[in-house]
Design a protein around this motif. Structure first.
Motif, short mmCIF file in Angstrom:
data_model
loop_
_atom_site.label_atom_id
_atom_site.label_comp_id
_atom_site.label_asym_id
_atom_site.label_seq_id
_atom_site.Cartn_x
_atom_site.Cartn_y
_atom_site.Cartn_z
N ARG A 97 0.84 -1.19 0.00
CA ARG A 97 0.00 0.00 0.00
C ARG A 97 0.87 1.24 0.00
N LEU A 98 0.54 2.18 -0.88
CA LEU A 98 1.14 3.50 -0.90
C LEU A 98 0.05 4.51 -0.63
N GLU A 99 0.27 5.37 0.36
CA GLU A 99 -0.77 6.31 0.79
C GLU A 99 -0.24 7.74 0.77
N LEU A 100 -1.08 8.65 0.31
CA LEU A 100 -0.79 10.07 0.32
C LEU A 100 -1.90 10.77 1.09
N LEU A 101 -1.52 11.64 2.03
CA LEU A 101 -2.48 12.38 2.83
C LEU A 101 -2.18 13.87 2.75
N LEU A 102 -3.25 14.67 2.66
CA LEU A 102 -3.14 16.13 2.61
C LEU A 102 -4.14 16.74 3.58
N TRP A 159 -3.27 0.20 -3.92
CA TRP A 159 -3.11 -1.14 -3.39
C TRP A 159 -2.68 -2.11 -4.49
N ASP A 160 -1.78 -3.02 -4.14
CA ASP A 160 -1.36 -4.10 -5.03
C ASP A 160 -1.46 -5.40 -4.23
N HIS A 183 -5.56 -4.91 -8.22
CA HIS A 183 -5.10 -3.57 -7.93
C HIS A 183 -6.30 -2.69 -7.56
N GLU A 184 -6.05 -1.71 -6.71
CA GLU A 184 -7.13 -0.83 -6.29
C GLU A 184 -6.58 0.55 -5.99
N VAL A 185 -7.37 1.57 -6.33
CA VAL A 185 -7.09 2.96 -5.96
C VAL A 185 -8.30 3.50 -5.22
N GLY A 238 -13.60 4.39 -5.15
CA GLY A 238 -12.64 3.31 -5.33
C GLY A 238 -12.71 2.75 -6.74
N TYR A 239 -11.57 2.30 -7.24
CA TYR A 239 -11.50 1.69 -8.58
C TYR A 239 -10.66 0.43 -8.47
N TYR A 240 -11.32 -0.72 -8.63
CA TYR A 240 -10.68 -2.01 -8.39
C TYR A 240 -10.59 -2.80 -9.69
N THR A 241 -9.40 -3.38 -9.94
CA THR A 241 -9.17 -4.20 -11.13
C THR A 241 -8.75 -5.60 -10.72
N PRO A 242 -9.54 -6.62 -11.03
CA PRO A 242 -9.16 -7.99 -10.66
C PRO A 242 -8.10 -8.54 -11.61
N ASP A 243 -7.14 -9.28 -11.04
CA ASP A 243 -6.12 -9.95 -11.84
C ASP A 243 -6.15 -11.47 -11.67
N GLY A 244 -6.42 -11.94 -10.45
CA GLY A 244 -6.35 -13.36 -10.15
C GLY A 244 -7.57 -14.14 -10.64
N SER A 245 -7.36 -15.42 -10.90
CA SER A 245 -8.43 -16.27 -11.43
C SER A 245 -9.58 -16.44 -10.44
#
Length: 443
Positions: free
Chosen positions: A360-365, A378-379, A392-394, A413-420
């Protein structure tokens, strides 16, 4: 902790205090002769929408609503030997619409029940604090123990009853049915907890466990903790039967969190080992994470960057043991993604802290004192022979403190499935757009 990583700590305190415990403030309704009675209210209402769901059928997404409200009375009586206290609280909760995207609620849940009912005694010096009854309990930042928060609804599965009233995402229920907790504070760096917890959650198969927690607390550098717990009993075969192998399992946790004395730095880690059990197949699992964050305090909006890597073991089919990590009672304590990792992945699509690795990479402002903006990338990968639920998810969100009582939080949120495995649950390989808006009230 020193005034290190000021923005990161402020966000953690806001989200942790409001979303996890919910007791942001309390009103004193009676105070006389050493007696006090306080009243607090916590409520959340949310609307949710997804383009996809995870019931294995390619039938589009879900639109649903969740809400709960709970109120607590807490009384205290000062005596010569300390303070006697107790609390009683009710919660009303439910889910409407299509039910959530994971299929954990059906959309027609609603229930009113007792959430808190406990009594306790704190010694005059604060050395001992003993409480029993229905209440929540958390260790560390909730990596394995953060109350009994999973709240499923009527899933419509024949022969399976896991209904706890719904409001699955908001997770307003956090109390164990029965507890005995002794807190020991030596008024120095060392403190500890002795605890016995009994769940009445059908998802958790009424798990019963006991343990000890030791912590070394340094206001400048941070906290080191060591915990041991053993699962005493599980209602085997109940619910989904996911946790039959918990019974007799021993769990050891080593963790740390703080600044190491460096202003604007945040460090956190935990390692958990699970061994043994009373079933024929023994447990041999582990999980761990390392995390670091830095606040650029001199930049506009106090930008904070944070990175975390976590791994949760999966089962190895070549052995006779069970290497799949049991996440136990993890929950939200210090912000989005702790420890429900990814708003779509953890809550609906999977995985959920077992058989996977997560970056996870997070940016806060913080453009204003009352407004925090966040973005998380997220990976998700897979571990060992676990089902492949990589993806993957943002997530982008805001936390707006409207006033002393209301907090509003929209999230995309925007989620992309990769696994079977997750593609099979989604019944396609399309990306999923997820929208939610939650209004919180605390008094």
């Amino acid at each position: 902790m020193k005034n290190n990583n000021r923005h990161f700590v402020r966000v953690n305190l806001l989200v942790g205090a409001l979303l996890a415990t919910g007791v942001a403030q309390a009103a004193t309704v009676y105070e006389q002769d050493g007696k006090t009675v306080e009243f607090n209210v916590e409520g959340m209402a949310g609307i949710f929408s997804t383009n996809e769901n995870y019931d294995g059928v390619d039938n589009g997404g879900n639109d649903w609503q969740e809400g709960y409200i709970k109120g607590d009375l807490v009384g205290r009586q000062a005596t010569d030997n300390g303070t006697i206290y107790g609390g009683l609280g009710l919660i009303a909760l439910g889910t409407g619409g299509d039910g959530d995207a994971g299929g954990y609620t059906g959309g027609d849940e609603g229930e009113v029940k007792v959430e808190n009912a406990f009594i306790g005694w704190q010694s005059r010096t604060g050395l001992f604090d003993l409480s029993i009854g229905r209440q929540a309990f958390t260790i560390g930042d909730g990596f394995i123990l953060a109350g009994d928060a999973i709240s499923l609804g009527d899933m419509g599965i024949s022969g399976v009853d896991v209904d706890r009233g719904g409001a699955y995402y908001l997770a307003g229920q956090k109390s164990f049915e029965k507890t005995a907790i002794l807190k020991i504070d030596l008024q120095g760096p060392l403190r500890s907890d002795l605890f016995w917890l009994q769940s009445d959650n059908p998802y958790h198969q009424d798990t019963e466990l006991a343990g000890v927690n030791l912590e070394w607390v340094d206001d400048t550098h941070g906290t080191l903790g060591l915990s041991y717990m053993s699962v005493l009993d599980v209602d085997q075969g109940a619910g989904f039967g996911l946790w039959d192998q918990r019974k007799g399992m021993d769990v050891v946790s080593l963790r740390g969190q703080g600044s190491a004395g460096v202003e604007n730095l945040f460090l956190s880690f935990e390692y958990v080992d699970e061994q043994g059990g009373d079933t024929a197949v023994k447990n041999d699992a582990n999980a761990w994470y390392v995390e670091g964050g830095w606040t650029f305090a001199d930049l506009p909006w106090s930008l904070t960057l944070n990175y975390r890597h976590a791994e949760f073991s999966g089962d190895d089919s070549a052995t006779t043991d069970n290497e799949a990590f049991d996440p136990l009672f993890f929950g939200l304590t210090r912000g989005f993604g702790t420890w429900f990792q990814g708003e779509v992945a953890s809550n609906y699509a999977g995985p959920a802290n077992s058989g996977n690795d997560v970056d996870r990479l997070e940016l806060l402002l913080q453009p204003r004192d009352d407004l925090t903006l966040g973005m998380q990338y997220w990976d998700f990968g897979k571990q060992d022979d676990a089902g492949d639920m990589s993806g993957h998810e943002v997530d982008m969100y805001a936390l707006w403190s409207i006033n002393d009582n209301f907090v509003f939080s929209p999230l995309v949120g925007y989620y992309t499935p990769d696994g079977s495995a997750v593609k099979a649950n989604q019944a396609n390989n399309d990306s999923n757009l997820y929208l939610q808006a939650v209004l919180m009230y605390f008094y």
